[in-house]
Design an enzyme around this catalytic site. Sequence first.
Site, PDB file in Angstrom:
ATOM      1  N   ASP A  49       0.923  -1.133   0.001  1.00 25.96           N
ATOM      2  CA  ASP A  49      -0.016   0.032   0.047  1.00 25.96           C
ATOM      3  C   ASP A  49       0.745   1.416   0.159  1.00 25.96           C
ATOM      4  OD1 ASP A  49      -2.247   1.630   0.588  1.00 25.96           O
ATOM      5  OD2 ASP A  49      -1.524   1.791   2.553  1.00 25.96           O
ATOM      6  N   ASP A  51      -0.181   5.030   0.825  1.00 22.52           N
ATOM      7  CA  ASP A  51      -0.655   6.011   1.745  1.00 22.52           C
ATOM      8  C   ASP A  51      -0.256   5.535   3.356  1.00 22.52           C
ATOM      9  OD1 ASP A  51      -1.056   7.569  -0.246  1.00 22.52           O
ATOM     10  OD2 ASP A  51      -3.324   7.276   0.135  1.00 22.52           O
TER      11      ASP A  51
END
Length: 296
Positions: A49, A51
Amino acid sequence: MVKRRVVEGSAERERLAALAGEASAEAALAVVGPAGSAPTDLTAAAFFDVDNTMMMGASIFHFARGLAARKYFKNSDLAGFAWQQLKFRVGGREDPQSVAASREQALSFVAGRSVAELISLGEEIYDELMADRIWTGTQALAQMHLDAGQRVWLVTATPVELATIIARRLGLTGALGTVSEHTDGIYTGRLVGDLLHGRAKAHAVRALAAKEGLDLRRCTAYSDSVNDVPMLSVVGTAVAVNPDSGLRETARKRGWEIRDFRTGRKAAKIGVPSVLGAGALAGAVAATLAYRRRDR
């Protein structure tokens, strides 16, 4: 009747998530970075991922800041939608209506703009606002997989063009991101499926694995958010990085590894963007831009 509508709505959301995942996998494989040229471990890969996992804060927020600096909209607008989304996230609810609204709003920014423009802006803004926000600890984890001969992919709700820039700058294989439809290099204002968020990420990872011949039991996924539990659950090894409280609890229950590279000072520096959902924030950015254009 109400129950039937709920079931039908759920089925439609799942269909859009699957479509988004398939489109993201196809887009990712169309542009493969240097790290993807000669993997020696052909059945294992790592999925990160972006963020608050690979990058401090939300990549779409940093992108929005760069746009504000270029007078695409005002800093006051940026602060306004950030506050609205902060209240939304603190409330702890990400209901289907809100996600759907974000999806529709997100279309307004790219409609009529060129792919080349978005890529050019992304390159500039990465250098200005993102490069120094990469978590060195997470980047080291990604490098560990590369050194082992594995492919390393980013998986994010951020537009695939911006996600690909981040992956290339980090020397990773490529990126799975939200795909916007475009014709002759111009965005049509329609998403292919949905935002790459939640279950859509899991679909994207499965689709990529099928195309690349990966054994998901040998793959690893990293995330900070409880929203990514579907993605973390489809691989053999799940790692919670800088986890939110929901993911920390899930990781403890399931015996997943937890890595936390934050300190009190760094957590303070992240501020508002770190608690903004990428899908909702993307919609807020786009809605503000659309409003500004209509107001002119």
